[in-house]
Design an enzyme around this catalytic site. Structure first.
Site, short mmCIF file in Angstrom:
data_model
loop_
_atom_site.label_atom_id
_atom_site.label_comp_id
_atom_site.label_asym_id
_atom_site.label_seq_id
_atom_site.Cartn_x
_atom_site.Cartn_y
_atom_site.Cartn_z
N TYR A 101 28.54 19.74 36.32
CA TYR A 101 29.16 18.49 36.75
C TYR A 101 29.25 17.51 35.57
O TYR A 101 28.27 16.87 35.19
CB TYR A 101 28.38 17.86 37.90
CG TYR A 101 28.21 18.76 39.10
CD1 TYR A 101 29.09 19.82 39.35
CD2 TYR A 101 27.17 18.56 40.00
CE1 TYR A 101 28.94 20.63 40.45
CE2 TYR A 101 27.01 19.38 41.11
CZ TYR A 101 27.89 20.42 41.33
OH TYR A 101 27.72 21.23 42.41
N HIS A 116 24.01 29.23 40.22
CA HIS A 116 25.29 28.57 40.50
C HIS A 116 26.46 29.54 40.37
O HIS A 116 26.66 30.15 39.32
CB HIS A 116 25.47 27.41 39.52
CG HIS A 116 26.42 26.36 39.99
ND1 HIS A 116 26.83 25.31 39.19
CD2 HIS A 116 27.06 26.17 41.17
CE1 HIS A 116 27.65 24.53 39.86
NE2 HIS A 116 27.81 25.04 41.07
#
Length: 350
Positions: A68, A152
């Site tokens: 992010y 992830h």
């Protein structure tokens, strides 16, 4: 960790990890992808106000990731977390991507993340890759422990094919999984799991290892409940917690079926627009907003410990907190089921 969280108006859903740690999630969490300048750049002051608004609203669970903003979201969380007692909040971050310094025109996420450091993601699900990723995340966050560490995006959406996803899962289970287990046993992390875009891939992982928590992005929502077929029953059997990201299916369950509405990161096709319009009409007949039903619905499942919509401004964060206070009549869920708009076996909020 203490089983109490301070000054939160939200219900606490406790989840016990395989390590014996009790993790108290607030039902409403905060997803920090917007802090990484997802789709538009946030001014530093606005980013800080947004994080503080989440805390002020009573949110005590924060989810982040190196991806992010290529480290930016974790860095922007740092000032908030370092001012708080470590036992006063729950934090999850992720592994699977290391960030390599590159020239600006080679960075990851051009057109998706804006005004970020010049970094390129390097997928690495190995033992060493996990250890390095955790070290870097702890440095950016300014803390010493992580509550939930998630592998992830070992999924088809990210890697483009089932074959590629299967290879990433193999890399994780033959390498990084050992690091995850070691970090959990040492106490650096309290729980381990994965953040996944498809419930089928999440189920494959759940059956391959001894995981505590999965973050499922948009695959159990008011619009789609196929995860009830086998994945969520398996999680119930194995006492695996679920964090539900993307409760609005990337937009359409918040905006309604307007032209150009987004469904799972793409413009919604006609069939989805029609289905959402029908759901919205049922909601309206009970004087409930679509967005209220969408945010509350996943919490009806006993394995769901938190829902984490993002927020790009203090106003959006405050609005999500207000939506959580909406009262949903039981008859709404009954009508959705009777019209074939909600699975009959879907548990609903009390």
């Amino acid at each position: 960790m203490t089983n109490k969280l301070p000054d939160s108006k939200f219900a606490i859903r406790k989840h016990t990890s395989r390590s014996g740690a009790v993790i108290p999630f607030t039902e409403l969490g905060f997803g920090t992808a917007p802090l990484g300048n997802l789709y538009r750049a946030l001014d530093e002051d606005v980013a800080a106000l947004t994080v503080n608004a989440a805390w002020g609203a009573g949110i005590r669970y924060f989810d982040t990731a190196p991806l992010y903003g290529l480290g930016l979201a974790e860095t922007r969380l740092n000032p908030l977390l370092r001012r708080r007692k470590r036992e006063d909040y729950v934090l999850s971050t992720k592994i699977g991507r290391l960030l390599k310094v590159v020239p600006p025109d080679q960075r990851t996420g051009i057109g998706k993340f804006f005004d970020t450091p010049s970094r390129r993601e390097v997928y690495d699900y190995s033992y060493d890759g996990v250890m390095r990723s955790v070290e870097f995340s702890l440095e950016r966050l300014g803390i010493d422990t992580i509550d939930v560490l998630l592998a992830h995006d070992v999924d088809i959406f990210t890697h483009g094919s089932k074959e590629a996803s299967d290879q990433r899962i193999k890399e994780l289970m033959e390498g990084g999984y050992r690091a995850l287990e070691q970090l959990r046993s040492e106490g650096t992390v309290k729980a381990i799991g994965a953040g996944i875009n498809e419930w089928q891939v999440a189920e494959t992982l759940a059956r391959a290892g001894d995981f505590d928590v999965f973050l499922l992005a948009g695959r159990y929502t008011l619009l789609e409940q196929e995860a009830l077929t086998s994945f969520l029953p398996y999680c119930a059997d194995k006492k695996i917690g679920i964090v539900l990201g993307g409760p609005y299916n990337s937009g359409i369950l918040a905006t309604g079926p307007r032209p150009g509405a987004f469904y799972n990161y793409d413009p919604a096709p006609p069939a989805i627009l029609d289905r959402v319009a029908r759901i919205e009409r049922v909601c309206a007949s009970h004087h409930v907003k679509l967005v209220e039903a969408a945010l509350k619905f996943p919490l009806g499942h006993p394995q769901v410990v938190s829902v984490i919509p993002g927020g790009q401004s203090p106003q959006e964060v405050t609005r999500n907190a207000e939506i959580m206070g909406a009262k949903i009549p039981a008859a709404l869920w009954d009508d959705l089921k009777s019209e074939g708009l909600l699975r009959e076996d879907a548990p609903v909020p009390a």
